[in-house]
Design an enzyme around this catalytic site. Sequence first.
Site, short mmCIF file in Angstrom:
data_model
loop_
_atom_site.label_atom_id
_atom_site.label_comp_id
_atom_site.label_asym_id
_atom_site.label_seq_id
_atom_site.Cartn_x
_atom_site.Cartn_y
_atom_site.Cartn_z
N HIS A 1 0.88 -1.27 -0.05
CA HIS A 1 -0.12 0.00 0.04
C HIS A 1 0.83 1.28 0.18
O HIS A 1 1.72 1.39 0.83
CB HIS A 1 -0.89 0.08 1.43
CG HIS A 1 -1.71 1.21 1.22
ND1 HIS A 1 -2.96 1.46 0.57
CD2 HIS A 1 -1.67 2.42 1.92
CE1 HIS A 1 -3.38 2.50 0.92
NE2 HIS A 1 -2.58 3.01 1.73
N ASP B 1 -15.28 3.06 6.93
CA ASP B 1 -14.36 3.96 6.57
C ASP B 1 -14.76 4.64 5.20
O ASP B 1 -14.55 5.87 5.23
CB ASP B 1 -13.11 3.26 6.06
CG ASP B 1 -11.80 4.22 5.44
OD1 ASP B 1 -11.52 4.92 6.11
OD2 ASP B 1 -11.68 3.76 4.30
N ARG C 1 -14.42 13.17 6.40
CA ARG C 1 -13.12 13.86 6.85
C ARG C 1 -12.54 14.61 5.66
O ARG C 1 -12.04 15.93 6.19
CB ARG C 1 -12.10 12.69 7.01
CG ARG C 1 -12.00 12.15 8.53
CD ARG C 1 -11.14 10.66 8.64
NE ARG C 1 -9.60 11.01 8.33
CZ ARG C 1 -9.05 10.22 7.50
NH1 ARG C 1 -9.27 9.06 7.01
NH2 ARG C 1 -7.57 10.52 7.39
N SER D 1 -7.79 4.11 9.07
CA SER D 1 -8.33 4.03 7.47
C SER D 1 -7.49 3.28 6.65
O SER D 1 -8.25 2.06 6.09
CB SER D 1 -8.41 5.69 6.91
OG SER D 1 -8.72 5.40 5.64
N LYS E 1 -8.83 -1.26 6.11
CA LYS E 1 -9.10 -1.80 4.73
C LYS E 1 -8.10 -3.05 4.57
O LYS E 1 -8.44 -4.23 4.10
CB LYS E 1 -8.82 -0.70 3.76
CG LYS E 1 -9.87 0.29 3.77
CD LYS E 1 -9.66 1.06 2.53
CE LYS E 1 -8.70 2.19 2.92
NZ LYS E 1 -9.23 3.61 2.54
#
Length: 431
Positions: free
Chosen positions: A83, A162, A169, A184, A188
């Site tokens: 990620h 989320d 947000r 967040s 995931k």
Amino acid sequence: NYMDILNIIEKKKNKQQLTKQEIQFFVDSVCNKTIKDYQTTSFLMAVCLNGLNFEETYNLTISMANSGKKIDLSDVGLCFDKHSTGGVSDTTTLVIVPILASLGIKVAKMSGRSLGWTGGTADKMEVFEGYRNDISVDDFKKLIKQNGASIISQQDDLVLADKIIYKLRSESGTVDNISLIASSIMSKKIACGAKFLILDCKFGNAAFMKTKADCKKLAKTMIKIGNRAGLKVVAIVSDMNQPLTNYIGNNVEVYSSIKVLKGEKNDLSTLATKIAEIAILEQGLAKDSLTAQNMIENSITSGMAIEKLKQIVTSQGGKTDVIEDENLLLPKNDCQKVYATTSGFVEEINTAKLGDLQHKLQQKNNVFERQDNISIILNKRIGDAVKNGEVIAEIYHNSFEQIDEIATNVLACFKIGGKRRKIKLIEEIIK
């Protein structure tokens, strides 16, 4: 249960620690819509101002991870995922996935859509005409078993909390809090089922985290969350003070990753190779860095990596013509050249602004409409010498009306001065 949520907001407002049950109640209320948006944002603002400690951050992450379906990949075997915290022209995934899959590491990659600037990996995959991001979880697992990797867009029923919180947000100025960012991302990742994760944490003017210190703090928080949730996590801290490649835009970013898979060396190949090397070493497939690097180099020079990309694309309905001839991805639309108005060295590049301009070029009547051939191609990077009158960038657009204004703004993204700077791309690796 109006009072309860008020009590929770009050507690955080008064800098008190929230219990696991209170955090669970907050997440449940968000998901079943028994809490008003203004109460959620009030809570998020209290968190931004007063912070969450690790225990609270971990509990928030787990509650969010459990707020939708979860994917179980245990029948597929140990799966790897990577990620990036985001940036401009960051197509590392497209390089790493085929390399690792060709070397026998299973990659389960669920990717987001555009997060503001250029597209997410899911958008990039659609550059391969016909490619299907929206396959079922069963097909996703089948393809990982069959090809060693699959890239799909994030399923709608994962991490419901989320989706709701992320939107609020971004609309309420509560994005830049380490606990909220970490929960967040990690919720995931936990829900997606891969047990081995490499995080590419960016710092710099086009990153969530502007400073190295904050970036490292975020990396360490995510590693700690992952480890406690039973994941193996390694973080690489990298610089996002200039676009990762010279190419900004969906088509040209895919072009740049195909060039790397065919052997080109640049910042993208450096970062992708380092991430792949960590994966190989952590999986115990090589005894040392040099062996791992040779395996990666061999995957590229033998053509295994590019063949694997074709296989991944074809098996999800995509065409491979642009993989065979990547020049098909180079833009043929209107071109506006940007000329330097002074001589010297490139000292800074306002990367976030370039991302914004790339996004703006894709607006029709003030509405964003994804256009994969919109591109900004840089001819200079930080540290390069520039002569007055030299082409510093090219903008490819679809008869965009205010193109002169965009060109002026692109030029303003380059700070040209007398200092020759060098950027260290990879700052450190944290386990």
